[in-house]
Design an enzyme around this catalytic site. Structure first.
Site, PDB file in Angstrom:
ATOM      1  N   ARG A 257       0.724  -1.318  -0.043  1.00  0.00           N
ATOM      2  CA  ARG A 257       0.021   0.082  -0.190  1.00  0.00           C
ATOM      3  C   ARG A 257       0.815   1.229   0.145  1.00  0.00           C
ATOM      4  O   ARG A 257       0.676   2.122  -0.691  1.00  0.00           O
ATOM      5  CB  ARG A 257      -0.842  -0.138   1.300  1.00  0.00           C
ATOM      6  CG  ARG A 257      -2.153  -0.630   0.900  1.00  0.00           C
ATOM      7  CD  ARG A 257      -2.040  -2.112   0.485  1.00  0.00           C
ATOM      8  NE  ARG A 257      -3.368  -2.850   0.292  1.00  0.00           N
ATOM      9  CZ  ARG A 257      -4.055  -3.261   1.406  1.00  0.00           C
ATOM     10  NH1 ARG A 257      -3.304  -3.505   2.501  1.00  0.00           N
ATOM     11  NH2 ARG A 257      -5.172  -4.005   1.378  1.00  0.00           N
TER      12      ARG A 257
ATOM     13  N   ASP B 172      -0.556  -6.004  -3.954  1.00  0.00           N
ATOM     14  CA  ASP B 172      -1.846  -5.666  -3.565  1.00  0.00           C
ATOM     15  C   ASP B 172      -2.316  -5.053  -4.624  1.00  0.00           C
ATOM     16  O   ASP B 172      -1.566  -4.565  -6.006  1.00  0.00           O
ATOM     17  CB  ASP B 172      -1.895  -4.814  -2.369  1.00  0.00           C
ATOM     18  CG  ASP B 172      -3.134  -5.300  -1.708  1.00  0.00           C
ATOM     19  OD1 ASP B 172      -4.198  -4.952  -2.156  1.00  0.00           O
ATOM     20  OD2 ASP B 172      -3.218  -5.897  -0.409  1.00  0.00           O
TER      21      ASP B 172
ATOM     22  N   HIS C 211      -7.049  -8.549  -4.489  1.00  0.00           N
ATOM     23  CA  HIS C 211      -5.929  -7.823  -4.101  1.00  0.00           C
ATOM     24  C   HIS C 211      -4.845  -8.096  -5.331  1.00  0.00           C
ATOM     25  O   HIS C 211      -3.702  -8.040  -4.919  1.00  0.00           O
ATOM     26  CB  HIS C 211      -5.261  -8.154  -2.869  1.00  0.00           C
ATOM     27  CG  HIS C 211      -6.108  -7.865  -1.573  1.00  0.00           C
ATOM     28  ND1 HIS C 211      -6.513  -6.416  -1.199  1.00  0.00           N
ATOM     29  CD2 HIS C 211      -6.762  -8.707  -0.654  1.00  0.00           C
ATOM     30  CE1 HIS C 211      -7.252  -6.476  -0.127  1.00  0.00           C
ATOM     31  NE2 HIS C 211      -7.645  -7.712   0.147  1.00  0.00           N
TER      32      HIS C 211
ATOM     33  N   GLU D 224     -10.354 -11.870   0.813  1.00  0.00           N
ATOM     34  CA  GLU D 224     -11.083 -10.962   0.398  1.00  0.00           C
ATOM     35  C   GLU D 224     -11.270 -10.753  -1.228  1.00  0.00           C
ATOM     36  O   GLU D 224     -10.946 -10.033  -1.748  1.00  0.00           O
ATOM     37  CB  GLU D 224     -10.703  -9.593   0.903  1.00  0.00           C
ATOM     38  CG  GLU D 224     -10.987  -9.422   2.380  1.00  0.00           C
ATOM     39  CD  GLU D 224     -10.321  -7.997   2.766  1.00  0.00           C
ATOM     40  OE1 GLU D 224     -10.705  -7.402   4.005  1.00  0.00           O
ATOM     41  OE2 GLU D 224      -9.227  -7.382   2.269  1.00  0.00           O
TER      42      GLU D 224
ATOM     43  N   TYR E 113      -3.773  -5.816  15.263  1.00  0.00           N
ATOM     44  CA  TYR E 113      -3.853  -4.996  13.757  1.00  0.00           C
ATOM     45  C   TYR E 113      -3.292  -3.843  14.377  1.00  0.00           C
ATOM     46  O   TYR E 113      -4.070  -2.827  14.931  1.00  0.00           O
ATOM     47  CB  TYR E 113      -5.007  -5.068  13.302  1.00  0.00           C
ATOM     48  CG  TYR E 113      -5.349  -5.980  12.127  1.00  0.00           C
ATOM     49  CD1 TYR E 113      -4.868  -7.472  12.189  1.00  0.00           C
ATOM     50  CD2 TYR E 113      -5.901  -5.740  10.798  1.00  0.00           C
ATOM     51  CE1 TYR E 113      -5.108  -8.337  11.299  1.00  0.00           C
ATOM     52  CE2 TYR E 113      -6.095  -6.535  10.099  1.00  0.00           C
ATOM     53  CZ  TYR E 113      -5.851  -7.983  10.114  1.00  0.00           C
ATOM     54  OH  TYR E 113      -5.979  -8.909   8.963  1.00  0.00           O
TER      55      TYR E 113
ATOM     56  N   ASP F 106      -2.239  -1.109  12.815  1.00  0.00           N
ATOM     57  CA  ASP F 106      -2.792   0.152  12.243  1.00  0.00           C
ATOM     58  C   ASP F 106      -3.848   0.675  12.856  1.00  0.00           C
ATOM     59  O   ASP F 106      -4.369   1.950  12.462  1.00  0.00           O
ATOM     60  CB  ASP F 106      -3.007  -0.033  10.657  1.00  0.00           C
ATOM     61  CG  ASP F 106      -3.915  -0.973  10.355  1.00  0.00           C
ATOM     62  OD1 ASP F 106      -3.612  -2.200  11.001  1.00  0.00           O
ATOM     63  OD2 ASP F 106      -4.960  -1.035   9.460  1.00  0.00           O
TER      64      ASP F 106
END
Length: 455
Positions: A101, A130, A201, A262, A331, A333
């Protein structure tokens, strides 16, 4: 034992000894374990293996004080007289670093290897691809980096705000740089686990080679789940077999990440195909817990349980090895307080105390499952962390709490925060880590006006 020794045996006579180096001998004991004795005669390390010696040396560094963590300057010359007997609780003590990212230059990845080593963490999981960028140089398919390694713009804060930064972003790692990272980590007994995400992704790859996708489009400039996934053509599977062949040539790790998360509406065919390809080449597939929905997986597949612990428990009962990394606890973040001043507040509140209180072994795991719980990892996603300074802020000191959890016995120490404040934050200062203060962010760490999406 990461902040201050809480060993099986600890004897301190209140004396200080002159530090003149150490001697190491190999003995029987648990993997990664060691015994360190400091006396007037010097320092003796008894280690089970080379990793145990490295762990002992990090303890020795801690005992020498914060000045021992500086790159230059006068070094400490005395050490407490003591005996430390210690070993890690889990074999997998990992950190996932998302360089897809927002790209981190090689120097920053090497710095994080050093920080992991200082905290006795032994796995660096690199999220290399990604929707927003492809970071692995694939010589057979050069457009993956020529086209896929950069994007024209980036979402500024949460996608619901509609804001954009208005500037391009990109970068990739040449294979020689990645080999250097692997060797640098190996010397510190850290395994680098690479990940190339399929079938979701994958927009950066589809931008470079449109024939791979169900739909076309450029490198994505947004965050969140992208419904554009890889198609199931045999040519796409062959393409990725070739990519993973190059990946395996660069990364000697037993574990190779294939994502699997995902991917709306995908049947998992490519996940199974790549997993089988990895096994045929003597590697172990490592995927997020959605891989359990892909159909029968080959023996040796490791599941990273991120959507809570349920996926990990299911995987253990199905005979798969598991790494626990549930988003609600590890996580990094996610926002660190419910203060509106928390910079780009996303996810649930995950405080330092929350991370330290977490128990990696779910209550429903009995130990009789056919699969093994290898350990745990903390995940640092970088949608909202666009620089090394922002990564430091998100990671520390919560990563120190995580390191203590995966090393130490399950019993919690009520004095943890005080030990952190008194002994470990000065080490982070010496290392130059721009962590979040325990009392809240510095003024220059705030990002006023950047919308997040707190839960």
């Amino acid at each position: 034992m990461n902040l201050l020794p809480r060993p099986v045996s600890y004897v301190d006579g209140g004396r200080l000894c002159e530090y003149r180096g150490w001697e190491t001998v190999l003995v029987d004991g648990p993997p990664g374990g060691y015994r360190l004795i400091s006396s007037d005669d010097g320092v003796l390390i008894e280690a089970h293996d080379a990793e145990g010696e490295m762990n002992a040396l990090q303890t020795l560094r801690q005992l020498l004080g914060p000045q021992a963590f500086r790159a230059a300057g006068e070094k400490p010359s005395v050490i407490p007289a003591c005996e430390v007997v210690d070993h890690p609780r889990f074999a997998w003590r990992g950190v996932m670093l998302d360089v897809a990212r927002h790209f981190l230059p090689k120097r920053e990845v090497l710095r994080y290897v050093e920080l992991l080593s200082a905290h006795k963490l032994n796995v660096l999981h690199l999220h290399l691809t990604d929707d927003q960028g492809w970071r692995f140089e694939c010589k057979r398919y050069p457009k993956l980096t020529e086209v896929g390694s950069w994007r024209e713009d980036s979402r500024f804060g949460d996608r619901r705000s509609g804001g954009m930064t208005g500037r391009p972003h990109g970068g990739f790692y040449p294979q020689e740089d990645l080999r250097e990272i692997v060797e640098y980590a190996r010397a510190r007994h850290i395994t680098v686990v690479p990940e190339i995400d399929v079938p979701g992704h994958s927009q950066a790859a589809i931008a470079a080679y449109p024939e791979l996708g169900v739909h076309g489009g450029g490198v994505w400039t947004d965050w969140g789940i992208n419904e554009r996934v890889l198609n199931t053509e045999e040519s796409t599977v062959d393409f990725y077999r070739n990519v993973f062949d190059e990946l395996m040539d660069v990364f000697p790790a037993e574990f190779i990440g294939l994502g699997g998360d995902e991917a709306p509406g995908h049947d998992g065919e490519i996940v199974r195909a790549i997993a089988k390809h990895l096994v045929r080449n003597g590697r172990r597939p490592y995927g997020w817990d959605e891989v359990l929905d892909s159909g029968p997986l080959p023996a040796g597949t490791v599941v990273a349980s991120w959507r809570g612990v349920e996926g990990g428990v299911t995987a253990l009962r199905e005979g798969h090895d598991v790494v626990m990394c549930p988003e609600e606890f590890v996580y990094l973040d996610y926002r660190q307080s419910d203060s509106p001043g928390e910079p780009i507040p996303v996810g649930t509140v995950t405080t330092l105390e929350d991370v330290y209180a977490w128990e990696p072994v779910p209550a429903e795991v009995t130990g009789d499952e056919p699969g093994r719980l290898l350990g745990a990892q903390a995940n640092i996603w970088t949608e909202h962390l666009d620089s090394a300074r922002r990564v430091d802020y998100a990671a520390f000191p919560r990563l120190a709490a995580f390191a203590e959890v995966v090393w130490s016995p399950a019993e919690k120490d009520p004095g943890f925060v005080e030990r952190l404040r008194e002994h470990h934050l000065p080490r982070l200062d010496a290392l130059g880590v721009e962590y979040r203060p325990l009392t809240g962010p510095h003024p220059w760490q705030l990002l006023p006006g950047v919308p997040g999406f707190p839960r």
